[in-house]
Design an enzyme around this catalytic site. Structure first.
Site, PDB file in Angstrom:
ATOM      1  N   ASP A 103       0.832  -1.193   0.000  1.00  0.00           N
ATOM      2  CA  ASP A 103       0.000   0.000   0.000  1.00  0.00           C
ATOM      3  C   ASP A 103       0.873   1.250   0.000  1.00  0.00           C
ATOM      4  O   ASP A 103       1.773   1.399   0.832  1.00  0.00           O
ATOM      5  CB  ASP A 103      -0.897  -0.011   1.249  1.00  0.00           C
ATOM      6  CG  ASP A 103      -1.773   1.223   1.332  1.00  0.00           C
ATOM      7  OD1 ASP A 103      -2.935   1.142   0.901  1.00  0.00           O
ATOM      8  OD2 ASP A 103      -1.303   2.267   1.832  1.00  0.00           O
TER       9      ASP A 103
ATOM     10  N   TYR B  30       2.655   9.914   0.127  1.00  0.00           N
ATOM     11  CA  TYR B  30       3.690   9.292   0.958  1.00  0.00           C
ATOM     12  C   TYR B  30       5.102   9.512   0.420  1.00  0.00           C
ATOM     13  O   TYR B  30       6.071   9.467   1.180  1.00  0.00           O
ATOM     14  CB  TYR B  30       3.461   7.783   1.086  1.00  0.00           C
ATOM     15  CG  TYR B  30       2.161   7.370   1.720  1.00  0.00           C
ATOM     16  CD1 TYR B  30       1.375   8.260   2.449  1.00  0.00           C
ATOM     17  CD2 TYR B  30       1.696   6.059   1.581  1.00  0.00           C
ATOM     18  CE1 TYR B  30       0.185   7.868   3.012  1.00  0.00           C
ATOM     19  CE2 TYR B  30       0.504   5.654   2.157  1.00  0.00           C
ATOM     20  CZ  TYR B  30      -0.253   6.553   2.864  1.00  0.00           C
ATOM     21  OH  TYR B  30      -1.426   6.155   3.422  1.00  0.00           O
TER      22      TYR B  30
ATOM     23  N   LYS C  97      -3.097   5.900  -3.935  1.00  0.00           N
ATOM     24  CA  LYS C  97      -4.215   6.782  -3.604  1.00  0.00           C
ATOM     25  C   LYS C  97      -4.101   8.150  -4.282  1.00  0.00           C
ATOM     26  O   LYS C  97      -3.002   8.650  -4.505  1.00  0.00           O
ATOM     27  CB  LYS C  97      -4.294   6.984  -2.082  1.00  0.00           C
ATOM     28  CG  LYS C  97      -4.311   5.682  -1.289  1.00  0.00           C
ATOM     29  CD  LYS C  97      -4.319   5.934   0.205  1.00  0.00           C
ATOM     30  CE  LYS C  97      -4.060   4.659   0.979  1.00  0.00           C
ATOM     31  NZ  LYS C  97      -2.645   4.239   0.912  1.00  0.00           N
TER      32      LYS C  97
ATOM     33  N   HIS D 285      -8.059   9.336  -1.400  1.00  0.00           N
ATOM     34  CA  HIS D 285      -7.400   9.301  -0.096  1.00  0.00           C
ATOM     35  C   HIS D 285      -8.270   9.884   1.022  1.00  0.00           C
ATOM     36  O   HIS D 285      -8.320   9.333   2.128  1.00  0.00           O
ATOM     37  CB  HIS D 285      -6.078  10.079  -0.172  1.00  0.00           C
ATOM     38  CG  HIS D 285      -5.058   9.614   0.806  1.00  0.00           C
ATOM     39  ND1 HIS D 285      -3.702   9.647   0.554  1.00  0.00           N
ATOM     40  CD2 HIS D 285      -5.174   9.094   2.045  1.00  0.00           C
ATOM     41  CE1 HIS D 285      -3.043   9.164   1.592  1.00  0.00           C
ATOM     42  NE2 HIS D 285      -3.916   8.827   2.514  1.00  0.00           N
TER      43      HIS D 285
ATOM     44  N   ASN E  12     -11.075   6.640   4.298  1.00  0.00           N
ATOM     45  CA  ASN E  12     -11.499   7.599   5.328  1.00  0.00           C
ATOM     46  C   ASN E  12     -12.864   8.213   5.054  1.00  0.00           C
ATOM     47  O   ASN E  12     -13.126   9.351   5.437  1.00  0.00           O
ATOM     48  CB  ASN E  12     -10.445   8.718   5.472  1.00  0.00           C
ATOM     49  CG  ASN E  12      -9.063   8.165   5.762  1.00  0.00           C
ATOM     50  OD1 ASN E  12      -8.845   7.483   6.749  1.00  0.00           O
ATOM     51  ND2 ASN E  12      -8.107   8.442   4.873  1.00  0.00           N
TER      52      ASN E  12
ATOM     53  N   GLN F 116     -10.935   2.069   2.840  1.00  0.00           N
ATOM     54  CA  GLN F 116      -9.788   1.826   3.710  1.00  0.00           C
ATOM     55  C   GLN F 116      -9.825   2.834   4.850  1.00  0.00           C
ATOM     56  O   GLN F 116      -9.841   4.040   4.628  1.00  0.00           O
ATOM     57  CB  GLN F 116      -8.478   1.975   2.934  1.00  0.00           C
ATOM     58  CG  GLN F 116      -7.248   1.627   3.750  1.00  0.00           C
ATOM     59  CD  GLN F 116      -5.958   1.941   3.008  1.00  0.00           C
ATOM     60  OE1 GLN F 116      -5.357   2.983   3.203  1.00  0.00           O
ATOM     61  NE2 GLN F 116      -5.536   1.052   2.133  1.00  0.00           N
TER      62      GLN F 116
END
Length: 203
Positions: free
Chosen positions: A61, A66, A96, A129, A177, A198
């Site tokens: 993931d 990130y 994402k 995301h 989220n 997720q």
């Protein structure tokens, strides 16, 4: 009798779940390795992914935010080169869409950019995301100023997510989220429903 000095590798057998709205009836390993870190060390991340593959992990993931897509892509390429996996299809890759790209006309380009960084032709799961948008920006940042936040165009962004799946850029699409009410908003018009929400459970 001399002791065997060879390192012992213990592999795991990870269960899989079938994703209902995925292309090609794709199955997702229920355990994966996340790549969100505070201080990115690409060499360490690449090594961690390779060791995880040796142990039997197949789900990885990441996210554009990130900054780990590049290291993951290098690890995938090396794993294939070393024969740790026989083909790309053995791996399940999730990435994402960040808030500043959560606009109807930016979704597909954002995924194409992630694919280029990951050095792969498709991801297995592409997620929104967060249920919000921000003003478009080349620099992705987690601490988005309040004045840059804008309402998410649920219909337009989800249509673009569906386009990503239909064009083969991702095998499945979902959200991250999102509250049940926000998911219901998407389900009211979606032709391809979100296959995953997720969330990070509170400890």
């Amino acid at each position: 009798m001399a002791a065997n000095s060879e390192p012992m590798h213990v592999s795991i057998n990870v269960p899989e779940v079938k994703l209902s709205s995925a292309s090609g009836h794709r199955k997702m390993p229920v355990i994966g390795l996340g790549s969100a870190v505070d201080n990115i060390d690409e060499s360490a991340m690449k090594s961690a992914v390779l060791e995880s593959i040796k142990l039997g992990y197949r789900h990885f993931d990441t996210a554009s935010l990130y900054g780990t897509e590049s290291a993951l892509g290098e690890a995938i390429a090396e794993a294939l080169n070393l024969g740790l996996v026989a083909s790309r299809e053995e791996l399940f890759i999730t990435t994402k869409l960040w808030c500043s790209d959560a606009h109807r006309d930016l979704v597909v380009p954002a995924l194409k950019k992630s694919l280029k960084t990951l050095q792969i032709e498709y991801v297995d799961l592409y997620l929104i995301h967060w249920p919000m948008s921000a003003k478009p920006s080349e620099k992705l940042r987690n601490d988005i100023p309040e004045e840059d936040l804008v309402a998410l165009d649920y219909n337009g962004v989800w249509e673009a997510m569906e386009e990503c799946q239909r064009h083969g850029l991702t095998k499945s699409i979902g959200v991250s989220n999102f509250s049940p009410k926000k998911i219901e908003t998407i389900l009211a018009f979606a032709t391809i429903p979100p296959t995953v929400n997720q969330i990070e459970p509170e400890s």
